[in-house]
Design a protein around this motif. Structure first.
Motif, PDB file in Angstrom:
ATOM      1  N   MET A  15       0.954  -1.149   0.011  1.00 42.37           N
ATOM      2  CA  MET A  15       0.029   0.022  -0.089  1.00 42.37           C
ATOM      3  C   MET A  15       0.832   1.327  -0.006  1.00 42.37           C
ATOM      4  O   MET A  15       1.900   1.329   0.844  1.00 42.37           O
ATOM      5  CB  MET A  15      -0.885  -0.050   1.168  1.00 42.37           C
ATOM      6  N   SER A  17       0.603   5.590  -0.435  1.00 42.44           N
ATOM      7  CA  SER A  17      -0.478   6.741  -0.403  1.00 42.44           C
ATOM      8  C   SER A  17       0.404   8.047  -0.771  1.00 42.44           C
ATOM      9  O   SER A  17       1.652   8.340  -0.441  1.00 42.44           O
ATOM     10  CB  SER A  17      -0.732   7.237   1.114  1.00 42.44           C
ATOM     11  N   GLU A  20      -4.289  12.563  -2.294  1.00 39.35           N
ATOM     12  CA  GLU A  20      -5.237  12.109  -1.959  1.00 39.35           C
ATOM     13  C   GLU A  20      -5.615  10.701  -2.461  1.00 39.35           C
ATOM     14  O   GLU A  20      -6.843  10.387  -2.212  1.00 39.35           O
ATOM     15  CB  GLU A  20      -6.505  13.026  -2.692  1.00 39.35           C
ATOM     16  N   TYR A  21      -4.449  10.006  -2.852  1.00 35.72           N
ATOM     17  CA  TYR A  21      -4.947   8.763  -3.277  1.00 35.72           C
ATOM     18  C   TYR A  21      -4.203   7.483  -2.508  1.00 35.72           C
ATOM     19  O   TYR A  21      -3.153   7.782  -2.030  1.00 35.72           O
ATOM     20  CB  TYR A  21      -4.331   8.581  -4.849  1.00 35.72           C
ATOM     21  N   ILE A  22      -4.750   6.394  -2.373  1.00 33.03           N
ATOM     22  CA  ILE A  22      -3.993   5.428  -1.777  1.00 33.03           C
ATOM     23  C   ILE A  22      -3.972   4.217  -3.036  1.00 33.03           C
ATOM     24  O   ILE A  22      -4.990   3.913  -3.534  1.00 33.03           O
ATOM     25  CB  ILE A  22      -4.853   4.874  -0.539  1.00 33.03           C
ATOM     26  N   THR A  23      -2.888   3.643  -3.149  1.00 31.35           N
ATOM     27  CA  THR A  23      -2.759   2.469  -4.080  1.00 31.35           C
ATOM     28  C   THR A  23      -2.431   1.328  -3.346  1.00 31.35           C
ATOM     29  O   THR A  23      -1.434   1.298  -2.678  1.00 31.35           O
ATOM     30  CB  THR A  23      -1.527   2.944  -5.068  1.00 31.35           C
ATOM     31  N   TYR A  50     -13.266   3.231  -6.057  1.00 31.01           N
ATOM     32  CA  TYR A  50     -11.905   2.709  -6.216  1.00 31.01           C
ATOM     33  C   TYR A  50     -11.869   2.447  -7.848  1.00 31.01           C
ATOM     34  O   TYR A  50     -13.091   2.488  -8.508  1.00 31.01           O
ATOM     35  CB  TYR A  50     -11.540   1.326  -5.781  1.00 31.01           C
TER      36      TYR A  50
END
Length: 82
Positions: A15, A17, A20-23, A50
């Motif tokens: 994971m 970050s 404003e995005y989390i992958t 998502y």
């Protein structure tokens, strides 16, 4: 950005970050869509938006950390046994 590890076995979630995005990357060394589908279903159930890419097949070569990684525990525990 993606994190790939050589010699990975089993199931791994990475994971990251940024802004404003989390992958979330799901890496697995076996054939199955079960975990990816279950993860996306869980996101839907809790109402998180998502985006998902298609499956990406890849192979990484072993690097020097593969050789030294197997000896790290041996060196660490050897200090306490003396």
């Amino acid at each position: 950005m993606h994190l790939y590890s050589s010699g990975t076995k089993g199931l791994i979630l990475n994971m990251l970050s940024a802004g404003e995005y989390i992958t979330v990357d799901l890496l697995q060394s076996f054939e199955s869509e079960q975990f990816a589908s279950g993860f996306m279903q869980s996101l839907e159930e809790i109402g998180l938006e998502y985006n998902s890419s298609q499956r990406i097949d890849f192979t990484t070569t072993r690097d020097k950390t593969f050789v030294t990684g197997g000896r790290q525990a041996e060196k660490y525990y050897g200090k306490f046994e003396n």
